[in-house]
Design an enzyme around this catalytic site. Structure first.
Site, mmCIF file in Angstrom:
data_model
loop_
_atom_site.group_PDB
_atom_site.id
_atom_site.type_symbol
_atom_site.label_atom_id
_atom_site.label_comp_id
_atom_site.label_asym_id
_atom_site.label_seq_id
_atom_site.Cartn_x
_atom_site.Cartn_y
_atom_site.Cartn_z
ATOM 1 C CE LYS A 1 -3.593 2.007 2.839
ATOM 2 N NZ LYS A 1 -4.701 1.532 3.770
ATOM 3 C CB SER B 1 -7.956 3.453 2.783
ATOM 4 O OG SER B 1 -7.308 2.849 3.596
ATOM 5 C CB SER C 1 -7.784 0.475 5.597
ATOM 6 O OG SER C 1 -8.352 1.718 5.529
HETATM 7 N N1 GLN Z 1 -12.990 3.783 6.590
HETATM 8 C C1 GLN Z 1 -12.182 3.938 7.186
HETATM 9 C C2 GLN Z 1 -11.601 5.549 7.493
HETATM 10 O O1 GLN Z 1 -11.990 6.356 6.600
HETATM 11 C C3 GLN Z 1 -10.858 3.389 6.979
HETATM 12 C C4 GLN Z 1 -9.678 3.823 7.663
HETATM 13 C C5 GLN Z 1 -8.286 2.697 7.606
HETATM 14 O O2 GLN Z 1 -8.601 1.719 8.180
HETATM 15 N N2 GLN Z 1 -7.352 3.154 7.203
HETATM 16 O O3 GLN Z 1 -11.388 6.162 8.421
#
Ligand code: GLN
Length: 475
Positions: free
Chosen positions: A78, A153, A177
């Site tokens: 990532k 994400s 995420s």
């Molecule tokens: N949907 C979560 C957010 O927007 C995911 C964040 C993550 O795990 N990096 O904060």
């Protein structure tokens, strides 16, 4: 045989038996990237030159008997995780030209184990999002239906693994995420317990929740990767000294006699798509046939999880993102005063969602509001954690869906930040509690969109949930 379709375990065996070379395996993955990525947009940077050099070195190591556990295995990372000398943007233009002078601990462990880096995957900028539409490099499309989101994400990582562009990926999970895109793309994603893997070199988001973990094709592969990346790191004081078990050995045990809780609130807070409910029911049946028993349990503070998460995380976000000022890292916009440089660089370099979080976080942390918001949210977080502590005195693991619905259409929720926050309803509680959770593929819609189920374990209970997922996949 299409080499890029192999699991890590299969590729390890093939390389050891000299059925193919590491260069051939890397070529197969990069061919898939070349064929598909203009459509899926899973990668921000493809490090093909580096990958071929590493694969050639891997072939030498295999030939002269110095191979490590992952020698020659192609993987992706990532883009919010720093890789030495390989561009790491966090999917935000403010870091468009950023070449980290250091490597994240998890990545250096994988590279020391011989893994071959094929590239950096697209994501929501700095991990902010659930649909991978908040990337400044464009959205990631779902490999099963390119009119749908890949989830976020870490959408690029999940799509890259699902579409066989690499054998596994490493991503970051603050509030879902890893699990959420894994669910939407039909792959396995493990969020380790907070402190089980090092956060060093992962761009910080919500520092008290961030974790780094694998996205793989199988639970066995996730166990294999965890054997390499888990464990204390002197560069991250929140990593725990507890010994790392042999996850590959743990997953082999039958699940007969395990008691799995069904948290009733998960079915009350989210409006579950009927197909998701059906897949949940069939998962319960299959696990029951394997000898597990199910009991209803209660996590009464679940309904506060999203609200709590969206106070704590923006607060920590706003503080963490202050370092990106256009001076110390990345891209600088021209200006005549210091303030002008700061504000222009940040205005150009951050997408809307990042700005929204900075505003929310700065507001909630300001004098007079800190007690009402951040402190209150921390108190509720403790209650959420206590729910999990309590429930794990009577069950071995919990089972629930990962996402309330399968992949939705690109653009469908883009103008409704609240709808996207609510997508996290089933993944944020485990994040706040710091416990491990994984998403495993468990079924699909009649149209063929994957549906994942979530297994949540007690703190440092990664082996237990990997075991259940592995045994489930065998039937
Ligand atoms: N949907 C979560 C957010 O927007 C995911 C964040 C993550 O795990 N990096 O904060």
């Amino acid at each position: 045989m299409e080499l890029n379709k192999l699991t890590v375990t299969e590729a390890q065996e093939g390389l050891a038996a000299k059925k193919f070379s590491a260069v051939e395996l890397t070529e197969a993955c990069l061919r898939q990237v070349a064929a598909r990525d203009s459509e899926l947009n899973a990668f921000i940077t493809v490090s093909d030159e580096l990958a071929f050099a590493e694969a050639a070195a891997a072939d030498q190591a295999l030939a002269n008997g110095t191979a490590q556990p992952l020698t020659g295995i192609p993987f992706s990372v990532k883009d919010a995780i720093c890789t030495l000398g390989v561009r790491s943007t966090g999917a935000a233009k403010i870091l468009d030209n950023y070449l980290p002078p250091f490597e994240s601990t998890v990545i250096s462990r994988l590279r020391a184990a011989g893994a071959v880096l094929v590239g950096k995957t697209n994501c929501d900028a700095f991990g902010h999002g659930a649909s991978n539409e908040n990337s400044m490099y464009g959205p990631v499309k779902n490999p099963y239906d390119t009119s749908k989101v890949a989830g976020g994400s870490s959408g690029g990582s999940a799509a890259a693994v699902a579409d066989n562009m690499c054998l596994f990926s490493v991503a970051e999970d603050t509030g879902g995420s890893i699990r959420y895109p894994a669910s939407l793309c039909g792959v396995v994603g493990l969020r380790p317990s907070y402190g089980r893997t090092s956060r060093y070199g992962s761009m910080p988001m919500g520092s008290s929740l961030d974790t780094v973990g694998p996205i793989t094709k199988t639970a066995a592969d996730a166990a294999l990767i965890m054997n390499i990346i888990a464990g204390q790191d002197s560069r991250d004081a929140t990593t725990v000294p507890d010994p790392v078990p042999d996850y590959l050995r743990e997953i082999k045990q039958a699940i007969t006699g395990l008691k799995i809780g069904i948290p009733k609130e998960y079915f009350e807070v989210a409006e579950l798509n009927p197909t998701v409910q059906n897949v949940f029911d069939s998962t319960v049946e299959r696990l029951t046939a394997l000898g597990a028993t199910f009991v209803p349990v209660s996590l009464p503070h679940t309904k506060y999880a999203v609200a709590t998460y969206y106070i704590i995380v923006p607060c920590e976000d706003s503080s963490n993102l202050a370092r990106l000022d256009g001076l110390r890292y990345g891209v600088r916009a021209p200006g005549t005063t210091l303030e002008e440089v700061y504000s222009r660089s940040r205005a150009l370099g951050f997408p809307e969602e990042v700005k929204r979080r900075i505003l929310i976080g700065t507001y909630a942390l300001s004098a007079g509001y800190y007690d009402a918001y951040y402190k209150k949210a921390q108190a509720v977080r403790t209650l959420i954690k206590q729910d999990f502590d309590e429930v794990f005195t009577s069950v071995d693991a919990l089972l629930a869906p990962t996402a309330p619905s399968p992949a939705f259409g690109l653009g469908e929720k883009q103008n409704d930040p609240l709808a996207l926050y609510l997508a996290d309803i089933l993944v944020s509680p485990a994040s706040l509690a710091g416990v491990p959770a994984l998403s495993m593929p468990a079924g699909s819609t009649p149209e063929g969109l994957p549906i994942g189920m979530q297994l949540i374990g007690p703190r440092l209970g990664e082996g237990r949930i990997l075991q259940i997922a592995h045994q489930f996949a065998k039937v």
